[in-house]
Design a protein around this motif. Structure first.
Motif, PDB file in Angstrom:
ATOM      1  N   GLN A 219       1.724   6.619  -7.010  1.00 25.41           N
ATOM      2  CA  GLN A 219       0.616   7.401  -7.543  1.00 25.41           C
ATOM      3  C   GLN A 219       0.618   8.854  -7.059  1.00 25.41           C
ATOM      4  O   GLN A 219      -0.314   9.602  -7.338  1.00 25.41           O
ATOM      5  CB  GLN A 219      -0.722   6.741  -7.148  1.00 25.41           C
TER       6      GLN A 219
ATOM      7  N   ARG B 272      -2.522  -1.083  -8.411  1.00 24.65           N
ATOM      8  CA  ARG B 272      -1.076  -0.949  -8.273  1.00 24.65           C
ATOM      9  C   ARG B 272      -0.576  -1.677  -7.032  1.00 24.65           C
ATOM     10  O   ARG B 272       0.454  -2.354  -7.057  1.00 24.65           O
ATOM     11  CB  ARG B 272      -0.682   0.535  -8.216  1.00 24.65           C
ATOM     12  N   LYS B 273      -1.320  -1.546  -5.950  1.00 23.52           N
ATOM     13  CA  LYS B 273      -0.954  -2.232  -4.709  1.00 23.52           C
ATOM     14  C   LYS B 273      -0.927  -3.738  -4.921  1.00 23.52           C
ATOM     15  O   LYS B 273      -0.019  -4.439  -4.438  1.00 23.52           O
ATOM     16  CB  LYS B 273      -1.932  -1.856  -3.592  1.00 23.52           C
TER      17      LYS B 273
ATOM     18  N   MET C  94      -8.725   1.870   2.482  1.00 26.79           N
ATOM     19  CA  MET C  94      -8.317   3.154   1.910  1.00 26.79           C
ATOM     20  C   MET C  94      -9.439   4.182   2.017  1.00 26.79           C
ATOM     21  O   MET C  94      -9.182   5.348   2.342  1.00 26.79           O
ATOM     22  CB  MET C  94      -7.897   2.964   0.453  1.00 26.79           C
TER      23      MET C  94
ATOM     24  N   LEU D  36      -9.900   6.569  -8.250  1.00 24.78           N
ATOM     25  CA  LEU D  36      -8.663   6.663  -7.489  1.00 24.78           C
ATOM     26  C   LEU D  36      -8.426   5.388  -6.680  1.00 24.78           C
ATOM     27  O   LEU D  36      -7.320   4.822  -6.706  1.00 24.78           O
ATOM     28  CB  LEU D  36      -8.714   7.866  -6.544  1.00 24.78           C
TER      29      LEU D  36
ATOM     30  N   PHE E 116       0.842  -1.206   0.000  1.00 24.41           N
ATOM     31  CA  PHE E 116       0.000   0.000   0.000  1.00 24.41           C
ATOM     32  C   PHE E 116       0.874   1.252   0.000  1.00 24.41           C
ATOM     33  O   PHE E 116       0.636   2.186  -0.792  1.00 24.41           O
ATOM     34  CB  PHE E 116      -0.920   0.019   1.222  1.00 24.41           C
TER      35      PHE E 116
ATOM     36  N   VAL F 129       0.364   9.980  -3.982  1.00 23.08           N
ATOM     37  CA  VAL F 129      -0.590  10.211  -2.899  1.00 23.08           C
ATOM     38  C   VAL F 129       0.180  10.369  -1.592  1.00 23.08           C
ATOM     39  O   VAL F 129       1.004   9.520  -1.227  1.00 23.08           O
ATOM     40  CB  VAL F 129      -1.585   9.031  -2.778  1.00 23.08           C
TER      41      VAL F 129
ATOM     42  N   LEU G 290      -5.317   2.763  -7.227  1.00 24.61           N
ATOM     43  CA  LEU G 290      -4.411   2.480  -6.121  1.00 24.61           C
ATOM     44  C   LEU G 290      -4.402   0.996  -5.775  1.00 24.61           C
ATOM     45  O   LEU G 290      -3.346   0.400  -5.540  1.00 24.61           O
ATOM     46  CB  LEU G 290      -4.801   3.296  -4.887  1.00 24.61           C
ATOM     47  N   HIS G 291      -5.585   0.410  -5.761  1.00 28.58           N
ATOM     48  CA  HIS G 291      -5.681  -0.997  -5.370  1.00 28.58           C
ATOM     49  C   HIS G 291      -5.045  -1.902  -6.419  1.00 28.58           C
ATOM     50  O   HIS G 291      -4.405  -2.905  -6.077  1.00 28.58           O
ATOM     51  CB  HIS G 291      -7.140  -1.392  -5.124  1.00 28.58           C
TER      52      HIS G 291
ATOM     53  N   ALA H  80       2.414   1.825  -3.329  1.00 29.13           N
ATOM     54  CA  ALA H  80       1.402   2.265  -4.301  1.00 29.13           C
ATOM     55  C   ALA H  80       1.071   3.737  -4.105  1.00 29.13           C
ATOM     56  O   ALA H  80       0.928   4.483  -5.085  1.00 29.13           O
ATOM     57  CB  ALA H  80       0.146   1.405  -4.168  1.00 29.13           C
ATOM     58  N   PHE H  81       0.944   4.170  -2.862  1.00 29.33           N
ATOM     59  CA  PHE H  81       0.682   5.595  -2.593  1.00 29.33           C
ATOM     60  C   PHE H  81       1.804   6.442  -3.181  1.00 29.33           C
ATOM     61  O   PHE H  81       1.549   7.460  -3.839  1.00 29.33           O
ATOM     62  CB  PHE H  81       0.580   5.850  -1.085  1.00 29.33           C
TER      63      PHE H  81
ATOM     64  N   LYS I  46      -9.677  -1.996  -0.390  1.00 29.07           N
ATOM     65  CA  LYS I  46     -10.342  -0.798  -0.903  1.00 29.07           C
ATOM     66  C   LYS I  46     -11.094  -0.088   0.216  1.00 29.07           C
ATOM     67  O   LYS I  46     -11.068   1.147   0.322  1.00 29.07           O
ATOM     68  CB  LYS I  46     -11.285  -1.168  -2.055  1.00 29.07           C
TER      69      LYS I  46
END
Length: 237
Positions: free
Chosen positions: A34, A84-85, A58, A77, A27, A36, A81-82, A30-31, A55
């Motif tokens: 992206q 990529r995670k 987040m 979004l 996670f 974030v 994110l999910h 991934a943040f 999900k």
């Protein structure tokens, strides 16, 4: 006397202690990927584990701390994110850096030898759960294991929907099934489905309320085998 029909495992924290060094790490990467501005500490992730599903965790986090930027399309979004995670988590699995918890392979082998049905029921992404089972348990064991994961049901644990789905799909009497869980929400789901439940405490769940459990142990190598599972379902309801 009731006979044991199936062993059903949760995935994260049960098969592999993935939460702290697997999902949380993925996670955070991934943040960063992206753009974030979020970084989940061990303590923050422990708080978020009271919600089932990545999900959903987040969404809770951003609801509590503020959504990134304008976040006009929050659903898109979270989806990006999910995804990529999940890719990053898969890399961790495929690298073999997340070992099985004690006793898992032994109990699975005992069940296969005794022709006991096997399943994994998890709120995690189906792709990640399937890969974890195949990589960590091996292809030969994996072919005996039915997987129910991710968004296959609308309501996630502590709702019993995923366990009910496993029972109906595999044509199982819930009272003849033993679930292995590591969390209060998983235990609640299993018991609501009418199944027996063994809890193996994990790094994030050691202090949770497990009074509903049939057995609570630090791991399956502490005297848990097929004989103990059979004894649970043989009890009169």
């Amino acid at each position: 006397m009731s006979m044991l029909a199936a062993l059903i495992f949760d995935c994260d924290g049960v098969l592999v202690d993935t939460e702290r060094d697997g999902h949380r790490v993925a996670f955070n990467r991934a943040f960063a990927d992206q753009g974030v501005a979020a970084q989940w500490s061990v303590e923050r992730y422990a708080e978020l584990l009271s919600v089932a599903g990545g999900k959903e965790r987040m969404i809770r986090h951003f609801d509590e701390t503020g959504w990134p930027g304008a976040a006009a399309d929050r659903e898109a979004l979270i989806k990006a994110l999910h995804k990529r995670k999940t890719d990053l988590f898969m890399e961790l699995i495929e690298a073999g850096s997340l070992p099985l918890r004690p006793g898992i392979a032994r109990l699975v082998d005992e069940a296969i030898a005794a022709d006991i049905r096997l399943a994994v029921c998890s709120t995690s992404n189906e792709r990640a759960v399937t890969a974890l089972v195949k990589v960590m348990l091996g292809a030969e064991r994996a072919r005996h294991i039915a997987i129910f994961a991710g968004d296959v049901v609308a309501a996630k644990k502590p709702d019993p929907a995923i366990y009910n789905l496993a029972a109906s799909t595999l044509v199982l009497d819930p009272g003849r099934c033993v679930v292995v869980e590591d969390s209060h929400i998983g235990l609640t789901a299993a018991k609501a489905a009418g199944m027996r439940c063994i809890v193996t405490r994990s790094a994030f769940t050691a202090e949770e309320d497990f009074r509903l459990a049939d057995i609570v142990v630090p791991d399956l190598d502490v005297g848990i085998g097929l004989a103990q599972c059979r004894a649970l379902v043989a009890r009169s309801v």
